[in-house]
Design a protein around this motif. Structure first.
Motif, short mmCIF file in Angstrom:
data_model
loop_
_atom_site.label_atom_id
_atom_site.label_comp_id
_atom_site.label_asym_id
_atom_site.label_seq_id
_atom_site.Cartn_x
_atom_site.Cartn_y
_atom_site.Cartn_z
N ASN A 55 0.98 -1.22 -0.10
CA ASN A 55 -0.07 0.27 -0.02
C ASN A 55 0.81 1.25 -0.08
OD1 ASN A 55 -2.60 -1.50 0.04
ND2 ASN A 55 -2.20 -1.96 2.18
N MET A 56 1.82 1.14 -0.87
CA MET A 56 2.85 2.40 -1.09
C MET A 56 3.14 2.76 -2.68
SD MET A 56 5.40 3.96 1.13
CE MET A 56 5.15 2.89 2.49
N PRO A 57 2.89 3.68 -2.90
CA PRO A 57 3.15 3.92 -4.33
C PRO A 57 4.83 3.70 -4.50
CG PRO A 57 2.05 5.88 -3.19
CD PRO A 57 2.46 5.07 -2.28
N LEU A 58 5.02 3.15 -5.93
CA LEU A 58 6.39 2.93 -5.99
C LEU A 58 7.34 4.07 -5.95
CD1 LEU A 58 7.96 0.56 -7.10
CD2 LEU A 58 7.24 0.91 -9.29
N PRO A 59 6.91 5.00 -6.48
CA PRO A 59 7.96 6.17 -6.38
C PRO A 59 8.41 6.65 -4.93
CG PRO A 59 6.15 6.85 -7.92
CD PRO A 59 5.77 5.43 -7.31
N ILE A 60 7.34 6.39 -4.06
CA ILE A 60 7.60 6.62 -2.56
C ILE A 60 8.89 5.58 -2.17
CG2 ILE A 60 6.73 6.48 -0.07
CD1 ILE A 60 6.15 9.05 -1.67
N LEU A 61 8.69 4.28 -2.43
CA LEU A 61 9.50 3.35 -2.22
C LEU A 61 10.91 3.72 -2.81
CD1 LEU A 61 7.74 -0.40 -2.86
CD2 LEU A 61 8.42 0.63 -0.73
N PHE A 62 10.78 4.07 -4.07
CA PHE A 62 12.21 4.33 -4.63
C PHE A 62 12.78 5.57 -3.98
CE2 PHE A 62 10.62 2.88 -8.84
CZ PHE A 62 11.41 1.63 -8.74
N PHE A 63 12.06 6.64 -3.42
CA PHE A 63 12.81 7.72 -2.61
C PHE A 63 13.42 7.20 -1.32
CE2 PHE A 63 12.66 10.87 0.51
CZ PHE A 63 13.59 12.08 -0.06
N LEU A 64 12.46 6.48 -0.51
CA LEU A 64 12.80 5.87 0.69
C LEU A 64 14.21 4.99 0.49
CD1 LEU A 64 9.49 4.84 2.30
CD2 LEU A 64 10.81 6.78 3.07
N SER A 65 14.38 4.44 -0.62
CA SER A 65 15.58 3.31 -0.62
C SER A 65 16.81 4.22 -1.26
CB SER A 65 15.23 2.37 -1.67
OG SER A 65 15.12 2.89 -3.12
N MET A 66 16.59 5.70 -1.56
CA MET A 66 17.63 6.28 -2.10
C MET A 66 18.67 6.68 -0.88
SD MET A 66 16.06 9.20 -4.50
CE MET A 66 17.39 9.94 -4.79
N THR A 67 20.04 6.39 -1.32
CA THR A 67 21.09 7.16 -0.70
C THR A 67 21.84 8.14 -1.40
OG1 THR A 67 22.72 5.66 -1.57
CG2 THR A 67 21.37 4.95 0.36
N GLU A 68 22.66 9.01 -0.46
CA GLU A 68 23.38 10.08 -1.01
C GLU A 68 24.14 9.47 -2.55
OE1 GLU A 68 26.12 12.80 1.00
OE2 GLU A 68 25.07 12.33 2.85
N ASP A 69 24.57 8.29 -2.42
CA ASP A 69 25.57 7.74 -3.33
C ASP A 69 24.33 7.88 -4.85
OD1 ASP A 69 27.71 7.38 -2.10
OD2 ASP A 69 26.96 5.49 -1.57
N ASP A 70 23.26 7.83 -4.57
CA ASP A 70 22.11 7.66 -5.89
C ASP A 70 22.21 9.11 -6.50
OD1 ASP A 70 21.80 4.91 -5.59
OD2 ASP A 70 20.38 5.48 -3.76
N VAL A 71 22.52 10.19 -5.71
CA VAL A 71 21.99 11.67 -6.24
C VAL A 71 23.43 11.97 -6.72
CG1 VAL A 71 21.40 13.67 -5.39
CG2 VAL A 71 20.42 11.74 -4.30
N GLN A 72 23.20 12.91 -7.90
CA GLN A 72 24.37 13.65 -8.36
C GLN A 72 25.15 14.41 -7.40
OE1 GLN A 72 22.77 15.91 -11.66
NE2 GLN A 72 22.08 14.11 -12.57
N PRO A 73 26.27 14.48 -7.49
CA PRO A 73 27.17 15.05 -6.64
C PRO A 73 27.02 16.50 -6.44
CG PRO A 73 28.67 13.72 -7.89
CD PRO A 73 27.16 13.60 -8.56
N ASN A 74 26.29 17.10 -7.57
CA ASN A 74 26.06 18.58 -7.23
C ASN A 74 24.73 19.03 -6.76
OD1 ASN A 74 24.68 17.65 -9.60
ND2 ASN A 74 24.66 19.85 -10.60
N LYS A 75 23.82 17.65 -6.49
CA LYS A 75 22.43 17.99 -5.88
C LYS A 75 22.57 17.07 -4.39
CE LYS A 75 20.46 18.25 -10.13
NZ LYS A 75 19.25 17.74 -11.11
N ARG A 76 23.72 16.61 -4.06
CA ARG A 76 23.62 15.83 -2.65
C ARG A 76 23.35 16.78 -1.67
NH1 ARG A 76 28.65 11.83 -3.66
NH2 ARG A 76 27.57 10.39 -5.39
N GLU A 77 23.77 18.06 -1.56
CA GLU A 77 23.64 19.25 -0.34
C GLU A 77 22.09 19.32 -0.37
OE1 GLU A 77 24.85 23.50 1.32
OE2 GLU A 77 25.84 22.80 -0.53
N ALA A 78 21.40 19.53 -1.38
CA ALA A 78 19.92 19.71 -1.46
C ALA A 78 19.31 18.56 -1.11
CB ALA A 78 19.54 20.04 -2.75
N PHE A 79 19.73 17.09 -1.35
CA PHE A 79 19.26 16.08 -1.00
C PHE A 79 19.24 15.85 0.61
CE2 PHE A 79 19.65 11.43 0.05
CZ PHE A 79 18.71 10.99 -0.37
N GLN A 80 20.32 16.13 1.33
CA GLN A 80 20.63 16.04 2.81
C GLN A 80 19.72 17.04 3.41
OE1 GLN A 80 24.55 17.22 2.89
NE2 GLN A 80 25.48 14.87 2.77
#
Length: 96
Positions: A55-80
């Motif tokens: 009962n969880m939208p797939l994009p939410i599962l993807f977001f919850l599973s993301m780590t900093e390594d999955d984010v482009q280096p120039n966007k990691r600060e925003a992700f944090q």
């Protein structure tokens, strides 16, 4: 990305065994175990079944599973900055 761990944690929080959850997703318990341990990458249709049964939208599962390594280096600060607030909101909304 640690999708398997997120699936396992949500499944456990919902009180389902691997066997029960696998049956509801029409996959084997062995295959679910491999997914949860990040040994196998399921196809999109299997991921959709898993997300539906959680009962969880797939994009939410993807977001919850993301780590900093999955984010482009120039966007990691925003992700944090954004990630903790979004994860908190998701946890509240979906009772994760």
């Amino acid at each position: 990305m640690n999708l398997g761990n997120i699936i396992k944690n949500i499944r456990k929080q919902r009180g389902q065994t691997q066997a029960e959850f696998a049956l509801s997703c029409d996959i084997t318990q062995t295959y679910l175990s491999q997914i949860e341990n990040n040994l196998k990458e399921p196809n999109l249709s299997t991921l959709k079944l898993i997300s539906d049964n959680l009962n969880m939208p797939l994009p939410i599962l993807f977001f919850l599973s993301m780590t900093e390594d999955d984010v482009q280096p120039n966007k990691r600060e925003a992700f944090q900055i954004v990630s903790p607030s979004v994860k908190s909101l998701v946890n509240e909304f979906f009772a994760v």
